[in-house]
Design a protein around this motif. Structure first.
Motif, PDB file in Angstrom:
ATOM      1  N   GLU A   6      -1.361   2.230   7.862  1.00 41.88           N
ATOM      2  CA  GLU A   6      -0.515   2.004   6.697  1.00 41.88           C
ATOM      3  C   GLU A   6      -0.300   0.519   6.460  1.00 41.88           C
ATOM      4  O   GLU A   6      -0.359  -0.286   7.391  1.00 41.88           O
ATOM      5  CB  GLU A   6       0.857   2.666   6.858  1.00 41.88           C
ATOM      6  CG  GLU A   6       0.834   4.156   7.100  1.00 41.88           C
ATOM      7  CD  GLU A   6       1.183   4.517   8.513  1.00 41.88           C
ATOM      8  OE1 GLU A   6       1.740   5.600   8.758  1.00 41.88           O
ATOM      9  OE2 GLU A   6       0.894   3.691   9.399  1.00 41.88           O
ATOM     10  N   SER A   7       0.004   0.183   5.227  1.00 44.65           N
ATOM     11  CA  SER A   7       0.385  -1.177   4.873  1.00 44.65           C
ATOM     12  C   SER A   7       1.233  -1.121   3.618  1.00 44.65           C
ATOM     13  O   SER A   7       1.303  -0.089   2.939  1.00 44.65           O
ATOM     14  CB  SER A   7      -0.856  -2.046   4.643  1.00 44.65           C
ATOM     15  OG  SER A   7      -1.635  -1.527   3.573  1.00 44.65           O
ATOM     16  N   GLY A   8       1.893  -2.239   3.316  1.00 41.26           N
ATOM     17  CA  GLY A   8       2.645  -2.340   2.079  1.00 41.26           C
ATOM     18  C   GLY A   8       4.154  -2.284   2.213  1.00 41.26           C
ATOM     19  O   GLY A   8       4.873  -2.471   1.241  1.00 41.26           O
ATOM     20  N   GLY A   9       4.627  -2.018   3.407  1.00 42.39           N
ATOM     21  CA  GLY A   9       6.080  -1.999   3.586  1.00 42.39           C
ATOM     22  C   GLY A   9       6.657  -3.396   3.527  1.00 42.39           C
ATOM     23  O   GLY A   9       5.938  -4.394   3.462  1.00 42.39           O
ATOM     24  N   GLY A  10       7.978  -3.473   3.536  1.00 47.37           N
ATOM     25  CA  GLY A  10       8.633  -4.764   3.508  1.00 47.37           C
ATOM     26  C   GLY A  10      10.058  -4.653   3.047  1.00 47.37           C
ATOM     27  O   GLY A  10      10.642  -3.568   3.010  1.00 47.37           O
ATOM     28  N   LEU A  11      10.613  -5.805   2.688  1.00 50.83           N
ATOM     29  CA  LEU A  11      11.994  -5.904   2.223  1.00 50.83           C
ATOM     30  C   LEU A  11      12.000  -6.039   0.708  1.00 50.83           C
ATOM     31  O   LEU A  11      11.283  -6.863   0.146  1.00 50.83           O
ATOM     32  CB  LEU A  11      12.674  -7.114   2.863  1.00 50.83           C
ATOM     33  CG  LEU A  11      14.067  -7.481   2.348  1.00 50.83           C
ATOM     34  CD1 LEU A  11      15.051  -6.364   2.649  1.00 50.83           C
ATOM     35  CD2 LEU A  11      14.517  -8.805   2.966  1.00 50.83           C
ATOM     36  N   VAL A  12      12.830  -5.222   0.069  1.00 47.36           N
ATOM     37  CA  VAL A  12      12.937  -5.267  -1.387  1.00 47.36           C
ATOM     38  C   VAL A  12      14.388  -5.066  -1.775  1.00 47.36           C
ATOM     39  O   VAL A  12      15.145  -4.409  -1.061  1.00 47.36           O
ATOM     40  CB  VAL A  12      12.023  -4.196  -2.026  1.00 47.36           C
ATOM     41  CG1 VAL A  12      12.466  -2.784  -1.638  1.00 47.36           C
ATOM     42  CG2 VAL A  12      11.947  -4.349  -3.530  1.00 47.36           C
ATOM     43  N   GLN A  13      14.775  -5.624  -2.893  1.00 48.25           N
ATOM     44  CA  GLN A  13      16.137  -5.422  -3.392  1.00 48.25           C
ATOM     45  C   GLN A  13      16.254  -4.049  -4.044  1.00 48.25           C
ATOM     46  O   GLN A  13      15.265  -3.498  -4.550  1.00 48.25           O
ATOM     47  CB  GLN A  13      16.487  -6.502  -4.410  1.00 48.25           C
ATOM     48  CG  GLN A  13      16.745  -7.867  -3.801  1.00 48.25           C
ATOM     49  CD  GLN A  13      17.296  -8.862  -4.807  1.00 48.25           C
ATOM     50  OE1 GLN A  13      17.006  -8.773  -5.996  1.00 48.25           O
ATOM     51  NE2 GLN A  13      18.091  -9.799  -4.331  1.00 48.25           N
ATOM     52  N   ALA A  14      17.458  -3.540  -4.055  1.00 50.11           N
ATOM     53  CA  ALA A  14      17.702  -2.264  -4.724  1.00 50.11           C
ATOM     54  C   ALA A  14      17.243  -2.362  -6.181  1.00 50.11           C
ATOM     55  O   ALA A  14      17.479  -3.366  -6.853  1.00 50.11           O
ATOM     56  CB  ALA A  14      19.175  -1.909  -4.647  1.00 50.11           C
ATOM     57  N   GLY A  15      16.576  -1.304  -6.620  1.00 49.47           N
ATOM     58  CA  GLY A  15      16.016  -1.299  -7.958  1.00 49.47           C
ATOM     59  C   GLY A  15      14.585  -1.792  -8.027  1.00 49.47           C
ATOM     60  O   GLY A  15      13.919  -1.649  -9.061  1.00 49.47           O
ATOM     61  N   GLY A  16      14.109  -2.348  -6.933  1.00 47.97           N
ATOM     62  CA  GLY A  16      12.753  -2.881  -6.897  1.00 47.97           C
ATOM     63  C   GLY A  16      11.708  -1.829  -6.574  1.00 47.97           C
ATOM     64  O   GLY A  16      12.012  -0.638  -6.458  1.00 47.97           O
ATOM     65  N   SER A  17      10.492  -2.305  -6.406  1.00 49.76           N
ATOM     66  CA  SER A  17       9.354  -1.412  -6.182  1.00 49.76           C
ATOM     67  C   SER A  17       8.504  -1.897  -5.020  1.00 49.76           C
ATOM     68  O   SER A  17       8.460  -3.098  -4.728  1.00 49.76           O
ATOM     69  CB  SER A  17       8.474  -1.345  -7.437  1.00 49.76           C
ATOM     70  OG  SER A  17       9.186  -0.845  -8.553  1.00 49.76           O
ATOM     71  N   LEU A  18       7.842  -0.945  -4.385  1.00 58.35           N
ATOM     72  CA  LEU A  18       6.853  -1.231  -3.358  1.00 58.35           C
ATOM     73  C   LEU A  18       5.715  -0.232  -3.495  1.00 58.35           C
ATOM     74  O   LEU A  18       5.924   0.890  -3.971  1.00 58.35           O
ATOM     75  CB  LEU A  18       7.437  -1.103  -1.950  1.00 58.35           C
ATOM     76  CG  LEU A  18       8.314  -2.222  -1.411  1.00 58.35           C
ATOM     77  CD1 LEU A  18       8.898  -1.811  -0.055  1.00 58.35           C
ATOM     78  CD2 LEU A  18       7.545  -3.523  -1.285  1.00 58.35           C
ATOM     79  N   ARG A  19       4.546  -0.633  -3.033  1.00 58.90           N
ATOM     80  CA  ARG A  19       3.417   0.275  -3.017  1.00 58.90           C
ATOM     81  C   ARG A  19       2.842   0.336  -1.606  1.00 58.90           C
ATOM     82  O   ARG A  19       2.393  -0.675  -1.069  1.00 58.90           O
ATOM     83  CB  ARG A  19       2.327  -0.182  -3.982  1.00 58.90           C
ATOM     84  CG  ARG A  19       1.208   0.839  -4.172  1.00 58.90           C
ATOM     85  CD  ARG A  19       0.031   0.224  -4.883  1.00 58.90           C
ATOM     86  NE  ARG A  19      -0.881   1.219  -5.440  1.00 58.90           N
ATOM     87  CZ  ARG A  19      -2.153   0.979  -5.720  1.00 58.90           C
ATOM     88  NH1 ARG A  19      -2.659  -0.219  -5.490  1.00 58.90           N
ATOM     89  NH2 ARG A  19      -2.917   1.925  -6.224  1.00 58.90           N
ATOM     90  N   LEU A  20       2.884   1.520  -1.023  1.00 54.69           N
ATOM     91  CA  LEU A  20       2.335   1.732   0.307  1.00 54.69           C
ATOM     92  C   LEU A  20       0.899   2.239   0.202  1.00 54.69           C
ATOM     93  O   LEU A  20       0.562   2.968  -0.720  1.00 54.69           O
ATOM     94  CB  LEU A  20       3.172   2.745   1.082  1.00 54.69           C
ATOM     95  CG  LEU A  20       4.663   2.469   1.192  1.00 54.69           C
ATOM     96  CD1 LEU A  20       5.332   3.559   2.054  1.00 54.69           C
ATOM     97  CD2 LEU A  20       4.941   1.103   1.754  1.00 54.69           C
ATOM     98  N   SER A  21       0.095   1.833   1.180  1.00 54.64           N
ATOM     99  CA  SER A  21      -1.289   2.304   1.263  1.00 54.64           C
ATOM    100  C   SER A  21      -1.552   2.820   2.664  1.00 54.64           C
ATOM    101  O   SER A  21      -0.964   2.341   3.641  1.00 54.64           O
ATOM    102  CB  SER A  21      -2.261   1.164   0.965  1.00 54.64           C
ATOM    103  OG  SER A  21      -2.068   0.626  -0.313  1.00 54.64           O
ATOM    104  N   CYS A  22      -2.449   3.769   2.754  1.00 48.86           N
ATOM    105  CA  CYS A  22      -2.851   4.312   4.056  1.00 48.86           C
ATOM    106  C   CYS A  22      -4.343   4.597   3.995  1.00 48.86           C
ATOM    107  O   CYS A  22      -4.790   5.369   3.134  1.00 48.86           O
ATOM    108  CB  CYS A  22      -2.075   5.582   4.368  1.00 48.86           C
ATOM    109  SG  CYS A  22      -2.656   6.470   5.831  1.00 48.86           S
ATOM    110  N   VAL A  23      -5.076   3.983   4.904  1.00 44.84           N
ATOM    111  CA  VAL A  23      -6.524   4.144   4.944  1.00 44.84           C
ATOM    112  C   VAL A  23      -6.909   4.943   6.179  1.00 44.84           C
ATOM    113  O   VAL A  23      -6.479   4.616   7.292  1.00 44.84           O
ATOM    114  CB  VAL A  23      -7.232   2.780   4.977  1.00 44.84           C
ATOM    115  CG1 VAL A  23      -8.732   2.976   4.985  1.00 44.84           C
ATOM    116  CG2 VAL A  23      -6.807   1.933   3.802  1.00 44.84           C
TER     117      VAL A  23
END
Length: 122
Positions: A6-23
């Motif tokens: 997996e990749s793509g995790g992290g710290l984000v503010q409320a209301g924000g977006s993230l995209r996770l990937s898994c290969v």
């Protein structure tokens, strides 16, 4: 040996977006259902969303309308697009896949990734 990374995790503010990937990598015949699970501290690991090889999707109610799961079958990747994140979404997110090792067998095996941390600040 099959691996899910997996990749793509992290710290984000409320209301924000993230995209996770898994290969998925290694030697195998095909991949069936792929899914994302999450586990917050002190809680059990729960399903967030899943997707079949044909593109059928399933979401837990709490993420419907905010998260989108998709997959790239040619490259053995599953994605989780997460929008309108809230602190309640913070957890370690795990990728899971049902993988068929041989074209001569219908047996599938369950594989998990190592997890990626998602932190949401309020």
């Amino acid at each position: 040996q099959v691996q899910l990374v997996e990749s793509g995790g992290g710290l984000v503010q409320a209301g924000g977006s993230l995209r996770l990937s898994c290969v998925a990598s290694g030697s195998f015949s095909s991949i069936g259902v792929m899914g994302w699970y999450r586990q917050a501290p002190g809680k059990q690991r729960d399903l967030v969303a899943s997707i079949t090889s044909g593109g059928g999707t399933n979401y837990v109610d709490s993420v419907k309308g905010r998260f989108i799961i998709s997959r790239d079958n040619a490259n053995n990747i599953v994605y989780l697009e997460m929008n309108s994140l809230s602190p309640e979404d913070a957890a370690v997110y795990y990728c899971r896949a049902e993988i068929r090792g041989s074209p001569y067998s219908v047996t599938t095996y369950e594989y998990w990734g190592q997890g990626t941390q998602v932190t949401v600040s309020s």
